[in-house]
Scaffold this motif. Structure first.
Motif, PDB file in Angstrom:
ATOM      1  N   SER A 138       1.273  40.306 -59.578  1.00 22.13           N
ATOM      2  CA  SER A 138       2.565  40.597 -58.456  1.00 22.13           C
ATOM      3  C   SER A 138       2.296  42.080 -57.750  1.00 22.13           C
ATOM      4  O   SER A 138       1.820  42.694 -57.862  1.00 22.13           O
ATOM      5  N   PRO A 139       2.837  41.757 -56.634  1.00 23.88           N
ATOM      6  CA  PRO A 139       1.623  43.548 -56.354  1.00 23.88           C
ATOM      7  C   PRO A 139       2.663  43.912 -55.982  1.00 23.88           C
ATOM      8  O   PRO A 139       3.768  44.358 -56.117  1.00 23.88           O
ATOM      9  N   LYS A 140       2.776  45.198 -55.756  1.00 23.56           N
ATOM     10  CA  LYS A 140       2.791  46.715 -56.077  1.00 23.56           C
ATOM     11  C   LYS A 140       3.707  47.377 -54.831  1.00 23.56           C
ATOM     12  O   LYS A 140       4.753  47.776 -55.444  1.00 23.56           O
ATOM     13  N   VAL A 141       2.409  46.870 -53.955  1.00 23.37           N
ATOM     14  CA  VAL A 141       3.714  47.765 -52.518  1.00 23.37           C
ATOM     15  C   VAL A 141       3.704  46.380 -51.367  1.00 23.37           C
ATOM     16  O   VAL A 141       2.098  45.707 -51.508  1.00 23.37           O
ATOM     17  N   ILE A 142       4.931  46.069 -51.146  1.00 28.47           N
ATOM     18  CA  ILE A 142       4.735  44.950 -50.352  1.00 28.47           C
ATOM     19  C   ILE A 142       4.249  45.391 -48.890  1.00 28.47           C
ATOM     20  O   ILE A 142       4.930  46.118 -47.788  1.00 28.47           O
ATOM     21  N   ASP A 143       3.500  45.086 -47.958  1.00 25.37           N
ATOM     22  CA  ASP A 143       2.965  45.052 -46.647  1.00 25.37           C
ATOM     23  C   ASP A 143       3.454  43.607 -46.206  1.00 25.37           C
ATOM     24  O   ASP A 143       3.167  42.946 -46.450  1.00 25.37           O
ATOM     25  N   GLU A 144       2.816  44.232 -45.357  1.00 27.45           N
ATOM     26  CA  GLU A 144       2.031  42.786 -43.651  1.00 27.45           C
ATOM     27  C   GLU A 144       2.446  42.166 -44.420  1.00 27.45           C
ATOM     28  O   GLU A 144       2.534  40.619 -44.459  1.00 27.45           O
ATOM     29  N   SER A 145       0.875  41.565 -45.042  1.00 27.07           N
ATOM     30  CA  SER A 145       0.587  40.230 -45.402  1.00 27.07           C
ATOM     31  C   SER A 145       1.157  39.899 -46.537  1.00 27.07           C
ATOM     32  O   SER A 145       0.843  37.895 -46.918  1.00 27.07           O
ATOM     33  N   GLU A 146       1.300  40.338 -47.286  1.00 30.62           N
ATOM     34  CA  GLU A 146       2.612  39.912 -48.640  1.00 30.62           C
ATOM     35  C   GLU A 146       4.036  39.850 -48.092  1.00 30.62           C
ATOM     36  O   GLU A 146       4.035  37.961 -48.414  1.00 30.62           O
ATOM     37  N   ILE A 147       4.728  40.356 -46.722  1.00 29.43           N
ATOM     38  CA  ILE A 147       5.665  39.400 -46.389  1.00 29.43           C
ATOM     39  C   ILE A 147       4.948  38.423 -45.849  1.00 29.43           C
ATOM     40  O   ILE A 147       5.665  37.368 -45.932  1.00 29.43           O
ATOM     41  N   LEU A 148       4.288  37.962 -45.097  1.00 34.31           N
ATOM     42  CA  LEU A 148       3.986  36.552 -44.806  1.00 34.31           C
ATOM     43  C   LEU A 148       3.378  35.857 -45.474  1.00 34.31           C
ATOM     44  O   LEU A 148       4.098  34.866 -45.549  1.00 34.31           O
ATOM     45  N   CYS A 149       2.814  35.887 -46.653  1.00 36.09           N
ATOM     46  CA  CYS A 149       2.398  35.253 -47.708  1.00 36.09           C
ATOM     47  C   CYS A 149       3.906  34.626 -48.585  1.00 36.09           C
ATOM     48  O   CYS A 149       4.282  33.087 -48.207  1.00 36.09           O
ATOM     49  N   ARG A 150       4.491  35.496 -48.749  1.00 33.62           N
ATOM     50  CA  ARG A 150       5.898  35.019 -49.241  1.00 33.62           C
ATOM     51  C   ARG A 150       6.784  34.157 -48.052  1.00 33.62           C
ATOM     52  O   ARG A 150       7.288  32.596 -48.595  1.00 33.62           O
ATOM     53  N   ASN A 151       6.657  34.860 -46.824  1.00 35.49           N
ATOM     54  CA  ASN A 151       7.084  33.780 -45.905  1.00 35.49           C
ATOM     55  C   ASN A 151       6.803  32.393 -45.569  1.00 35.49           C
ATOM     56  O   ASN A 151       7.275  30.857 -45.680  1.00 35.49           O
ATOM     57  N   MET A 152       5.431  31.927 -45.921  1.00 36.22           N
ATOM     58  CA  MET A 152       4.741  30.767 -45.792  1.00 36.22           C
ATOM     59  C   MET A 152       4.577  29.768 -46.817  1.00 36.22           C
ATOM     60  O   MET A 152       5.447  29.425 -47.347  1.00 36.22           O
ATOM     61  N   THR A 153       5.165  30.338 -48.314  1.00 34.92           N
ATOM     62  CA  THR A 153       5.088  29.528 -49.189  1.00 34.92           C
ATOM     63  C   THR A 153       6.748  29.429 -49.738  1.00 34.92           C
ATOM     64  O   THR A 153       6.767  28.565 -49.478  1.00 34.92           O
ATOM     65  N   LYS A 154       7.359  30.262 -48.706  1.00 37.64           N
ATOM     66  CA  LYS A 154       9.067  29.724 -49.157  1.00 37.64           C
ATOM     67  C   LYS A 154       9.132  28.446 -47.774  1.00 37.64           C
ATOM     68  O   LYS A 154       9.809  27.040 -47.813  1.00 37.64           O
ATOM     69  N   VAL A 155       8.448  28.682 -46.578  1.00 41.65           N
ATOM     70  CA  VAL A 155       8.087  27.259 -45.850  1.00 41.65           C
ATOM     71  C   VAL A 155       8.244  26.312 -46.353  1.00 41.65           C
ATOM     72  O   VAL A 155       8.254  24.387 -46.587  1.00 41.65           O
ATOM     73  N   THR A 156       6.617  26.721 -46.767  1.00 42.59           N
ATOM     74  CA  THR A 156       5.616  25.428 -47.882  1.00 42.59           C
ATOM     75  C   THR A 156       6.593  24.635 -49.284  1.00 42.59           C
ATOM     76  O   THR A 156       7.072  23.305 -49.176  1.00 42.59           O
ATOM     77  N   PHE A 157       7.383  25.642 -49.958  1.00 46.78           N
ATOM     78  CA  PHE A 157       8.292  24.950 -50.150  1.00 46.78           C
ATOM     79  C   PHE A 157       9.189  23.856 -50.215  1.00 46.78           C
ATOM     80  O   PHE A 157       9.610  23.066 -50.654  1.00 46.78           O
ATOM     81  N   ARG A 158      10.148  24.650 -49.294  1.00 45.10           N
ATOM     82  CA  ARG A 158      11.115  24.038 -48.677  1.00 45.10           C
ATOM     83  C   ARG A 158      10.657  22.531 -47.961  1.00 45.10           C
ATOM     84  O   ARG A 158      11.868  21.463 -48.433  1.00 45.10           O
ATOM     85  N   ASP A 159       9.565  22.569 -47.685  1.00 49.40           N
ATOM     86  CA  ASP A 159       9.721  21.318 -47.051  1.00 49.40           C
ATOM     87  C   ASP A 159       8.413  20.235 -47.803  1.00 49.40           C
ATOM     88  O   ASP A 159       9.231  18.880 -48.009  1.00 49.40           O
ATOM     89  N   ILE A 160       8.293  20.963 -49.414  1.00 45.57           N
ATOM     90  CA  ILE A 160       7.939  20.060 -50.741  1.00 45.57           C
ATOM     91  C   ILE A 160       9.427  19.402 -51.132  1.00 45.57           C
ATOM     92  O   ILE A 160       9.715  18.300 -51.411  1.00 45.57           O
ATOM     93  N   LYS A 161      10.554  20.684 -51.171  1.00 43.15           N
ATOM     94  CA  LYS A 161      11.402  19.713 -51.768  1.00 43.15           C
ATOM     95  C   LYS A 161      12.400  18.869 -50.648  1.00 43.15           C
ATOM     96  O   LYS A 161      12.482  17.606 -51.518  1.00 43.15           O
ATOM     97  N   GLU A 162      12.725  19.137 -49.527  1.00 49.69           N
ATOM     98  CA  GLU A 162      12.628  18.183 -48.599  1.00 49.69           C
ATOM     99  C   GLU A 162      12.369  16.371 -48.583  1.00 49.69           C
ATOM    100  O   GLU A 162      12.960  15.589 -48.885  1.00 49.69           O
ATOM    101  N   ARG A 163      11.410  17.054 -48.849  1.00 49.76           N
ATOM    102  CA  ARG A 163      10.601  15.852 -49.149  1.00 49.76           C
ATOM    103  C   ARG A 163      10.813  15.187 -50.629  1.00 49.76           C
ATOM    104  O   ARG A 163      10.830  13.399 -50.457  1.00 49.76           O
TER     105      ARG A 163
END
Length: 126
Positions: A91-116
């Protein structure tokens, strides 16, 4: 009843490594962290033969099963869900732009899998 298992095409490469922090965070938020396995499992013909239905996340996973495991079954679906890889395992100690992007991508992927999964359960529940 449904029984679910997971295996991958590069599990051997990940042996001894823990699941990524962003995966564990999503599982915990969804209340399903207790079902997580800590052991990586490589896909094999033995595993494939035991399944009533196989979900391949991407076409490359189906092709791998055909080429490396001799899979020729028709009991599968390909969901076209891209793998998400980002950041470090810890887990990152500092939340930067790349970590925010990662979190958003994983949330979208998880939502897609859950819907399926919800759709799949609905189709087989009838």
């Amino acid at each position: 009843d449904f029984s679910v298992s997971s295996s991958g095409i590069s599990a051997d490469e990940n042996a001894g490594r823990q699941v990524s922090w962003y995966t564990e965070r999503l599982l915990e938020e969804a209340g399903i962290l207790k079902y997580e396995t800590k052991i990586w499992t490589e896909i094999s013909m033995e595993i494939l033969k035991k399944q009533d239905l196989i979900i391949f996340m991407e076409p490359v996973h189906l092709e791998y099963a055909k080429k490396n495991c001799g899979f020729s079954g028709e009991n599968f679906e390909v969901w076209n869900v891209p793998d998400v890889t980002c950041g470090t395992e810890d887990s990152p100690k500092v939340i930067d732009e790349s970590e925010i992007l990662c979190r958003n991508m994983t949330k979208v992927t998880f939502r897609d899998i859950k819907e399926r999964v919800d759709d799949l359960v609905g189709r087989y529940k009838k």
